[in-house]
Scaffold this motif. Structure first.
Motif, PDB file in Angstrom:
ATOM      1  N   CYS A 165       2.621  11.770   8.973  1.00 25.68           N
ATOM      2  CA  CYS A 165       2.042  12.117   7.665  1.00 25.68           C
ATOM      3  C   CYS A 165       3.176  12.340   6.678  1.00 25.68           C
ATOM      4  O   CYS A 165       3.772  13.420   6.652  1.00 25.68           O
ATOM      5  CB  CYS A 165       1.187  13.379   7.757  1.00 25.68           C
TER       6      CYS A 165
ATOM      7  N   GLU B 121       1.745  10.295   1.564  1.00 21.71           N
ATOM      8  CA  GLU B 121       0.373  10.275   2.047  1.00 21.71           C
ATOM      9  C   GLU B 121      -0.328  11.605   1.774  1.00 21.71           C
ATOM     10  O   GLU B 121      -1.506  11.631   1.411  1.00 21.71           O
ATOM     11  CB  GLU B 121       0.360   9.974   3.543  1.00 21.71           C
TER      12      GLU B 121
ATOM     13  N   VAL C  94      -9.590  -0.618   2.253  1.00 20.05           N
ATOM     14  CA  VAL C  94      -8.241  -0.810   2.805  1.00 20.05           C
ATOM     15  C   VAL C  94      -7.204  -0.736   1.690  1.00 20.05           C
ATOM     16  O   VAL C  94      -6.018  -0.498   1.929  1.00 20.05           O
ATOM     17  CB  VAL C  94      -8.166  -2.161   3.552  1.00 20.05           C
TER      18      VAL C  94
ATOM     19  N   LYS D 103      -5.059   2.152   1.837  1.00 25.05           N
ATOM     20  CA  LYS D 103      -3.906   2.081   2.735  1.00 25.05           C
ATOM     21  C   LYS D 103      -2.705   1.539   1.993  1.00 25.05           C
ATOM     22  O   LYS D 103      -1.588   2.048   2.136  1.00 25.05           O
ATOM     23  CB  LYS D 103      -4.256   1.198   3.931  1.00 25.05           C
ATOM     24  N   TYR D 104      -2.919   0.505   1.189  1.00 24.11           N
ATOM     25  CA  TYR D 104      -1.807  -0.057   0.423  1.00 24.11           C
ATOM     26  C   TYR D 104      -1.326   0.921  -0.639  1.00 24.11           C
ATOM     27  O   TYR D 104      -0.126   1.013  -0.913  1.00 24.11           O
ATOM     28  CB  TYR D 104      -2.235  -1.375  -0.224  1.00 24.11           C
TER      29      TYR D 104
ATOM     30  N   ASP E 281      -1.501   4.161  -0.378  1.00 28.01           N
ATOM     31  CA  ASP E 281      -0.727   5.157   0.378  1.00 28.01           C
ATOM     32  C   ASP E 281       0.693   4.674   0.611  1.00 28.01           C
ATOM     33  O   ASP E 281       1.664   5.412   0.414  1.00 28.01           O
ATOM     34  CB  ASP E 281      -1.389   5.437   1.739  1.00 28.01           C
ATOM     35  N   GLY E 282       0.802   3.429   1.077  1.00 26.46           N
ATOM     36  CA  GLY E 282       2.127   2.879   1.351  1.00 26.46           C
ATOM     37  C   GLY E 282       2.979   2.810   0.103  1.00 26.46           C
ATOM     38  O   GLY E 282       4.182   3.117   0.136  1.00 26.46           O
TER      39      GLY E 282
ATOM     40  N   TYR F 141       3.484  -4.091  -1.743  1.00 26.86           N
ATOM     41  CA  TYR F 141       2.327  -3.215  -1.564  1.00 26.86           C
ATOM     42  C   TYR F 141       1.357  -3.366  -2.735  1.00 26.86           C
ATOM     43  O   TYR F 141       0.136  -3.403  -2.562  1.00 26.86           O
ATOM     44  CB  TYR F 141       2.773  -1.749  -1.475  1.00 26.86           C
TER      45      TYR F 141
ATOM     46  N   GLU G 147      -2.563  -4.376  -2.860  1.00 23.29           N
ATOM     47  CA  GLU G 147      -3.512  -3.431  -3.448  1.00 23.29           C
ATOM     48  C   GLU G 147      -4.350  -4.107  -4.538  1.00 23.29           C
ATOM     49  O   GLU G 147      -5.574  -3.951  -4.590  1.00 23.29           O
ATOM     50  CB  GLU G 147      -2.730  -2.244  -4.036  1.00 23.29           C
TER      51      GLU G 147
ATOM     52  N   ARG H 226      -9.961  10.511   6.383  1.00 26.49           N
ATOM     53  CA  ARG H 226      -8.515  10.677   6.208  1.00 26.49           C
ATOM     54  C   ARG H 226      -8.146  12.158   6.148  1.00 26.49           C
ATOM     55  O   ARG H 226      -7.174  12.596   6.770  1.00 26.49           O
ATOM     56  CB  ARG H 226      -8.059   9.975   4.925  1.00 26.49           C
TER      57      ARG H 226
END
Length: 1457
Positions: A385, A389, A459, A462-463, A465-466, A497, A501, A581
């Protein structure tokens, strides 16, 4: 019904007389109706609902309120009102006894009314006992009573002077006056108001007149504060999480026993994550569900009024058709429609207010839980984590939960509303309504399918977050990126990323556009299907105004659930993802309290085996057993990666205890290997929440050698330190960290190599004054991890660690006598002369700065001469001589800060921001979108007008002519208005790219003065708003833009201007107060081990609570102001409904029913349109602030170009590595004193130059100047004869190399950290690792070069990170190498190996070493001694020692002479 009327008639002595009430041109209500229904209605309301209301007060009491004058007045008025009824009862009993049998109602009604008022008085008293400051319940009771009294009042006024009973006549007027007084008093709250209507008005007007400040906002109510919310929630969540973990542990045991296949275990893992999310939802529902249900009840009442309005419209249109209908009925219908619309608005906004309040509390609760979790999560979970994030959890995911709260009711209520609409349509159109049902059945699955597809596209999170995680690392390691010229490589990673996204976002927006198109077309499709079937199945079916416009009103109601349902489903899906999450993070493993036990008599390891994770290999093994005597100094030595820091972590409870026990006596103070510095004043960093004791504080400053540094800071110890100590050197940060621990007066001190980052003579001073046998910690238990051999003779116990095991232990002399590994190490790396010096130093103590000053003073030297001899500032010398404390400079007691704050001054967004936003989209696309929307609205107006013409067509022989033509034209116009343009993401793409480029091109001074939380807020929350919120708002504005062209009411425009000005300022205040939350969270996560060691969790939690509350203090008025706007606008719209209805009634006979239906039905829509368009415009205004905040960094100063086109720089430059400074000067910011002054020096090729001097002397400034991290204030630097100011920054930085003091790694593969551009082969990388003595370590890793480094490289030791930095330099192998104390974190053996590697591999290079360990530069070509920005000495080491200048005394202090 007839039977009930007969009962009432017998009870009253007369009938209800409906003929004289309804079927007449002059309606009057009978005395029976006035004395029964109108009297009993408020009474029934109070008697039925008061038990539930009192129960609610009992369950949610807030303590007793003192008796106020307002409450006393209410009680007194209630007493008088009750007495009126009893007096009237006795008067009738005595004076009208003969009429009782005929008029029993006149006797009972006063008693019922008085008993009801007595109940109301009891409720007032009960509210005061339970702490209720205002009562909506009683307000509606008094309002209902006054409304029901208006009709008798009208009758009494008509009988003025004719009443046969003057006593009851006067009594009624007195009673009515007291009722009005009670209603008036009910509008006020007892002291602190719980509603904010009046306050909202004041705030809105104040925001319009002048910029709002944080001080202008209201304080949060107690029930909305973080402390109250989280204290109630945390206990429930802990119990829920414990229960879930027990279930998971049981299922895991079963899985292990049955050896489930890998796929089944993966599915079990997913199920575990989902269950954690549902557990969180269940906990939130238990805490906030009851209050949320109150709002749900308001929504149901709102729906009842909403469905009543079309029925009244039907009656109004029927009145327009009936030529004989009395006029008063039309006015009655118009007034009733107005009243129902107003009640609908009131209950709608009360529901919305409740939802936003619950959403705000949910956000506060989740942020609090995440913050508290970040303080207790264990090291294994922490590596999964990252800070980015966690920031995403408290920014994007909490927002998703807030949206879920607002739209959740639509999930179950929308189908009910659709069913009711279709039922009423069936009543009007009969079986033809089935066509509408079929259309709805088609639309529902379509929207459901779109919602499912959009949820799959989550999803994108997720991108995101990255991207945010990578940006956080870039901001934390920006100095390293600039040193290595790696900005382009990381820019490409971020854009990678971002592209992924945006790709998923584009798909999601296409689906949203399809959904929006179906919504825009839904009302037409339903109407077209029903009207078409209705007129085609039977020629006798006629579409008149009543059927058309009542149906259209119902279909417009139907649009709301049809539009909300897909959005609600999508929001629910997104919220479920966010819950999963959040639940996953909140259910991560925590540090176990029993890892370390607190003892009162010993500190000891007993058969301990420890690891960093449950499943990982042990970092301390072989059942370590150590007993640390109280008050002793224990030194821990060993090679890099041997487990020294792990030993201290085990004592702190940071590792996973596999076996054995650890006990520590008393309190702990901890100094980490990498200093953790807060974004606070230097004094606050040292006090760390403790009360300041001046004498002890000054003693700590002197012992930690911080007094001379205070002179160099603008405000002394009141100077604010930047994030991670950006405006402090490495040595200063380490000394501040040490001073924090010393000031604590703890029982046990864990010191993780605190002397490696300071100069040798300063390190000796600190050891003597703080850590050593004569230091101020001499009576404390000290565990010192060190690589310094000079300190070991004075240790009471030495522990030698090898590969996580204690290979030897004992005193210095005992270990030497054993002739083991330790003795070999000492003999190899310490000369006999050094030993003698150390032995002598251990006997008589080392020579401190103060002793030297005293000696030179006795020799008659002046302060200036002493300063030049020993490298101290004159003020420091003066302080020692006079014995005075630190003098404060210009800033006095004020905190001096250079931090860049957020701004909130402008009232509205500048027009340039809109132009900038639309410019990024492009003019051709803008024009095409505007044209499509204009065409859509024109078609929409046309097909509604066509319906009105159709409704007014005459009926001939029971049918209408040319029905097919009318239906065809209607269908064509309807399909034309149903088109929908697709939203674009061009603007967000360009704005993010510009922001990223602007930030990466900013100079280091920008990052030193800008909190990373502000920048991270831009890349997370503001970019998310630009991605999603602004396109949504633009869609709504385009679709409703026609309203502005039709409605030009000045009041509407005034409300808009007032609200928008205030709303934008509140949005800015909320955005500005959000950034410190992220900064504080970032800071806390990185310093969690220090916070836990000092047991300061509660103080940091309070700080987080304060920051969240401060943010909510700005957010709460913003949504209250939105309710203020909504109420005002909807009442304005309701006034338009009333005006349209009244004018239509007045124009009866001249207006056709079709035109009346068109006017009234559209006026009903205007109510919603007014609110929607201003809210949409305000949303755009508020969210365009995100564009404004993103574009803010476009105007910041930028560093020079990375590369210069057409540059004639040779590809192999520099070939020699010669450096020449010509009268070079450098300053950190304009207006400050020069940090380097008139530096003129020539460094020849292949020369090895050591740079030494006290902290703040300018050593690191030379390196910053060579790399152009700071530009020259005067003079030039030439490398191989080329002025470096005339070439691109990347051309310069990529061709020289630095090994920095703070080794920074980024999350990603080890190979990426060595070679982000993939410019070298694997063979070259392995060769560099071998030369950096890392080959064996990397070879043992499972993934070798692809080993995934965690954020900041925390999964490898600090020394190994430093070796990775060396491997980077060996890969590049440029002609110039700068070492900024690159081996400070290494043991002497590894240091010696590294120095030999540098000497051999960089033999033909110019090497500049900024040295704290003087022994590493004793064989260098030259040494530069710096002081206060000047070069005071420069020669070979031997010559400088012979001159007995500053270098001589520094060597003498370090024990080298």
């Amino acid at each position: 019904m007839f039977w009930n009327i007969q009962i009432i008639s017998g009870f009253c002595g007369q009938g209800l007389d409906q003929e004289n009430t309804w079927y007449t041109h002059n309606p009057e209500l009978s005395n029976c109706f006035q004395n029964t229904v109108l009297v009993w209605a408020p009474c029934i309301y109070l008697w039925v609902l008061s038990p539930f209301y009192c129960l609610r007060l009992y369950c949610h009491g807030r303590g007793r309120l003192p008796l106020s004058s307002l409450c006393s007045a209410k009680l007194l008025l209630g007493f008088f009102l009750a007495s009126f009824g009893f007096v009237e009862f006795f008067y009738i009993l005595l004076e009208r006894r003969q009429e009782i049998q005929q008029h029993l109602v006149f006797l009972l009604s006063p008693i019922i009314r008085s008993l009801t008022v007595v109940l109301a008085v009891c409720v007032i008293h009960w509210e005061r006992m339970r702490g209720c400051r205002s009562s909506v319940f009683l307000f509606f009771f008094w309002l209902l009573g006054v409304v029901c009294s208006l009709i008798p009042l009208h009758a009494k006024v008509q009988l003025a002077g004719l009443s046969p009973d003057i006593v009851r006549y006067l009594a009624f007027f007195s009673y009515f006056a007291l009722q009005l007084a009670q209603l008036f008093l009910s509008c006020f709250a007892d002291r602190a108001p719980s509603v904010y209507v009046v306050c909202a008005s004041r705030l809105v007007f104040k925001g319009y007149r002048s910029p709002l400040q944080a001080e202008d906002l209201w304080s949060l109510r107690e029930e909305d504060t973080s402390e109250k919310i989280i204290s109630d929630l945390e206990e429930e969540w802990t119990a829920e999480r414990t229960k879930l973990q027990q279930e998971n542990h049981l299922s895991t045991s079963i899985a292990l026993g049955s050896r489930l296949p890998e796929q089944a275990q993966f599915l079990r893992k997913i199920q575990k994550e989902q269950s954690s999310g549902f557990c969180l939802l269940r906990t939130l529902a238990r805490s906030f569900g009851p209050y949320f249900l109150n709002g749900t009840l308001c929504l149901m009442v709102h729906d009842a009024f909403m469905f009543s309005v079309p029925q009244v419209l039907s009656l109004l249109l029927g009145f327009m058709k009936d030529e004989d209908a009395p006029m008063w009925k039309g006015f009655f219908y118009a007034s009733l429609m107005f009243l129902l619309s107003c009640l609908q608005s009131v209950f709608n906004h009360q529901y919305t207010y409740t939802c936003f309040t619950v959403g705000m509390r949910v956000k506060t609760a989740v942020m609090g839980l995440v913050y508290r979790k970040s303080l207790v999560v264990n090291s294994a979970a922490r590596r999964t984590c990252t800070v980015g994030e966690i920031v995403n959890l408290v920014s994007a995911d909490t927002q998703k939960l807030m949206d879920f709260v607002v739209y959740f009711n639509a999930v179950w209520l929308a189908p009910i509303e659709v069913t009711l609409c279709l039922f009423f349509l069936w009543q009007h159109l009969g079986p033809s309504a089935l066509a509408g049902i079929a259309t709805v059945i088609f639309i529902f699955p379509l929207n459901g399918f779109i919602a499912r597809q959009r949820s799959k596209l989550q999803v994108q999170m997720k991108y995101m977050d990255g991207r945010v995680k990578l940006m956080n690392e870039i901001l934390n390691g920006i100095k390293i990126l600039k040193f290595y010229a790696w900005e382009k490589a990381f820019l490409e990673q971020v854009l990678g990323y971002r592209e992924k996204e945006l790709k998923t976002l584009k798909k999601s927006q296409i689906l949203y556009s399809v959904s929006l198109a179906s919504f825009n077309s839904s009302s037409f499709l339903i109407a077209f299907a029903m009207f078409g079937v209705y007129v085609l199945i039977d020629d006798k079916n006629v579409l008149d105004a009543q059927k058309i416009f009542v149906s259209m009103a119902l279909i417009n109601i139907l649009k709301t659930p049809l539009s909300q349902l897909p959005f609600a489903m999508s929001t629910t899906m997104q919220a479920l993802v966010s819950l999963k999450r959040l639940g996953k993070f909140l259910c991560q493993d925590e540090l176990k309290p029993d890892n370390v036990t607190r003892e009162s008599f010993k500190s000891v390891f007993e058969n301990g085996t420890f690891s960093w994770s449950k499943d990982g290999p042990p970092c301390l093994k072989s059942r370590i057993s150590v007993r640390v005597p109280c008050g002793s100094l224990v030194a821990v030595v060993g090679h890099v990666g041997s487990g020294k820091s792990s030993l201290l972590s085990a004592m702190l409870g940071e590792t996973e205890k596999r076996s054995g026990a650890v006990s520590v006596k008393g309190s702990i103070a901890y100094v980490p290997q990498q200093a953790w510095i807060q974004n606070a004043s230097l004094q606050d960093n040292i006090l760390f929440g403790q009360e300041k004791k001046e004498s002890w504080y000054q003693r700590v400053l002197e012992a930690c050698a911080l007094l001379p540094d205070l002179d160099n800071l603008p405000a002394g110890d009141a100077t604010e330190i930047g994030e991670k100590g950006l405006n402090l050197s490495g040595g200063q940060k380490q000394r501040v960290s040490l001073a924090r621990a010393v000031y604590r007066k703890a029982d046990v001190y864990l010191l993780d190599d605190p002397l490696s980052a300071v100069d040798a003579h300063v390190g000796q001073h600190i050891f003597n004054k703080v850590i050593g046998p004569k230091g101020i910690l001499r009576d404390k238990t000290r565990v010192l991890v060190t690589h310094g051999m000079s300190f070991l003779p004075q240790a009471d116990l030495i522990l030698v660690l090898v590969d996580g095991e204690i290979s030897e232990r004992g005193s210095y002399q005992e270990l030497l006598n054993r002739n083991g590994d330790f003795a070999d190490f000492i003999h190899t790396f310490a000369s006999s002369e050094r030993k003698e010096c150390l032995s002598e130093a251990s006997q008589r103590g080392n020579i401190t700065v103060k002793a030297i000053i005293d000696t030179l003073k006795r020799e008659g030297k002046t302060q200036k001469e002493i300063s030049e001899r020993i490298g101290c500032s004159q003020s420091a010398v003066s302080r020692h001589l006079r014995g005075k404390s630190v003098e404060r400079k210009k800033c006095g007691k004020k905190r001096c800060t250079t931090r860049r704050g957020d701004w909130t001054l402008r009232k509205i967004v500048k027009l340039e921001m809109y132009i900038e936003y639309f410019r990024t989209i492009g003019l051709p696309l803008i024009v095409s979108i505007v044209f499509l929307y204009a065409f859509q609205q024109a078609a929409s107006l046309s097909y509604n007008y066509w319906l009105s013409l159709w409704a007014d067509q005459p009926v001939i022989n029971g049918t209408q002519l040319n029905v097919d033509l009318k239906l065809g034209v209607y269908g064509a116009l309807g399909f034309a208005q149903g088109q929908q343009s697709c939203r674009c993401i061009i603007a967000s793409r360009h704005l993010h790219l510009d922001l990223l480029n602007n930030v990466l091109h900013s100079p280091m001074s920008f990052f030193e003065s800008t909190p990373s939380g502000n920048l991270l807020n831009r890349f997370a929350k503001e970019i998310d708003a630009i991605d999603n919120m602004i396109p949504d708002g633009n869609d709504r504005n385009h679709s409703l833009a026609w309203v502005l062209t039709i409605i030009s009411l000045s009041l509407f425009l005034t409300l808009k201007s007032f609200y928008v000005a205030t709303s934008c300022q509140l949005r800015r205040l909320e955005s500005v107060s959000r950034s410190p939350i992220y900064t504080h969270l970032n800071e806390t996560v990185q310093g969690a081990s220090v916070i836990r060691a000092f047991n300061e969790q509660s103080r940091f939690i309070m700080g987080a609570n304060h920051k969240v509350d401060h943010n909510q203090t700005a957010y709460f008025p913003r949504f209250v102001a939105t309710r203020w706007l909504g109420v005002n606008l909807e009442f304005l719209g309701n006034g338009i409904v009333l005006a349209a209805s009244i004018l239509s009634v007045m124009a009866k006979g001249t207006l056709s029913p079709g035109m009346v239906g068109l006017a009234v039905s559209h006026s009903l829509q205007v109510t919603g349109f007014l609110s929607w368009i201003v809210r949409s415009w305000t949303d755009v205004e508020n969210n365009i602030v995100s564009v404004e905040r993103v574009k803010e960094y476009a105007d910041t100063p930028k560093e020079a170009a990375w590369s210069i086109e057409g540059s004639s720089l040779p590809p192999s430059w520099p070939q020699k590595g010669a450096i020449e400074f010509q009268d070079y000067g450098l300053q950190y910011r304009k207006g400050l004193e020069l940090a380097l002054k008139g530096i003129s020096v020539h460094i020849k090729e292949r020369e090895k130059i050591g740079i030494v001097g006290r902290t703040g002397a300018g050593k690191s400034s030379l390196a910053l100047g060579i790399f152009r991290i700071l530009e020259a204030a005067k003079g030039q630097i030439y490398i191989d004869g080329i002025n470096i100011a005339e070439i691109g920054l990347h051309d310069l930085r990529s061709r020289i190399t630095i090994i920095p003091q703070d080794p920074v790694l980024f999350s990603g593969s080890l190979r990426m950290n060595l070679d982000p551009f993939d410019a070298y082969s694997d063979e070259e990388v392995w060769n560099a690792l071998e030369l950096a003595h890392l080959k064996n370590f990397v070879s043992e890793l499972p993934d070798k070069l692809n080993h995934e480094c965690s954020e900041g490289g925390e999964n490898i030791s600090l020394g190994q990170r430093q070796l990775v930095c060396l491997a980077r330099a060996l890969l590049r192998k440029t002609k110039i190498l700068v070492l900024d104390e690159a081996t400070a974190a290494l043991d002497l053996e590894t240091d010696t190996l590294i120095q030999s590697t540098i000497r051999s591999q960089f033999e033909d290079c110019a090497v500049l070493t900024i040295a704290h360990r003087l022994n590493t530069i004793m064989d260098y070509t030259k040494v530069i001694v710096m002081d206060k920005g000047h070069i005071v000495e420069m020669d070979s080491p031997s010559n400088l020692i012979a001159k007995r200048g500053q270098f001589y005394y520094m060597c003498r202090e370090a024990g080298l002479l």
